[in-house]
Enzyme design. Structure first.
Site, PDB file in Angstrom:
ATOM      1  N   CYS A  30      -7.172 -52.730  11.855  1.00  0.00           N
ATOM      2  CA  CYS A  30      -6.427 -51.755  12.930  1.00  0.00           C
ATOM      3  C   CYS A  30      -4.975 -51.925  12.870  1.00  0.00           C
ATOM      4  O   CYS A  30      -4.449 -52.850  13.073  1.00  0.00           O
ATOM      5  CB  CYS A  30      -6.775 -52.038  14.327  1.00  0.00           C
ATOM      6  SG  CYS A  30      -5.921 -51.110  15.404  1.00  0.00           S
ATOM      7  N   CYS A  33      -3.071 -52.476  16.037  1.00  0.00           N
ATOM      8  CA  CYS A  33      -3.063 -53.650  16.356  1.00  0.00           C
ATOM      9  C   CYS A  33      -2.300 -54.698  15.772  1.00  0.00           C
ATOM     10  O   CYS A  33      -1.970 -55.539  16.256  1.00  0.00           O
ATOM     11  CB  CYS A  33      -4.605 -54.041  16.045  1.00  0.00           C
ATOM     12  SG  CYS A  33      -6.047 -53.268  16.993  1.00  0.00           S
TER      13      CYS A  33
END
Length: 104
Positions: A30, A33
């Site tokens: 991600c 992230c």
């Protein structure tokens, strides 16, 4: 400086039960992230040692992701003495995170 700790089913409850703890649900694939990870390192450098930042890899800890109904990542929960006091989704700014932790 605050500690950044990998959380899993074995240490989650013990970690969040006392004090102020920021928990980041994330995954290595991600991109947002990973962006937040860098921000959290900066945040940790400015926090006192009694604050903990926990990271939960949802690929390795699906049960925790399901338990907390994490549908989108990154997802941040701030705990104070075992209770969720703040819940945020998406990449957050360093000032916003510091403010949320200060007000926890």
């Amino acid at each position: 400086m605050a500690e950044i700790k990998e959380l899993n089913a074995a240490n989650f409850d013990e970690t969040v039960k006392s004090g102020v703890v920021l928990v980041d649900f994330w995954a290595p694939w991600c991109n947002p992230c990973r962006m937040l990870g860098g921000i959290l390192e900066q945040v940790a450098a400015e926090l006192p040692a009694d604050v903990t930042i926990g990271k939960v890899n949802i690929d390795e800890n699906r049960d925790l992701a399901v338990k907390f109904e994490v549908m989108n990542i990154p997802r941040i929960f701030i705990y104070k003495d075992g209770k969720i006091v703040n819940d945020m989704s998406g990449v957050q700014s360093k000032p916003k995170l510091l403010d949320a932790l200060k007000n926890a």
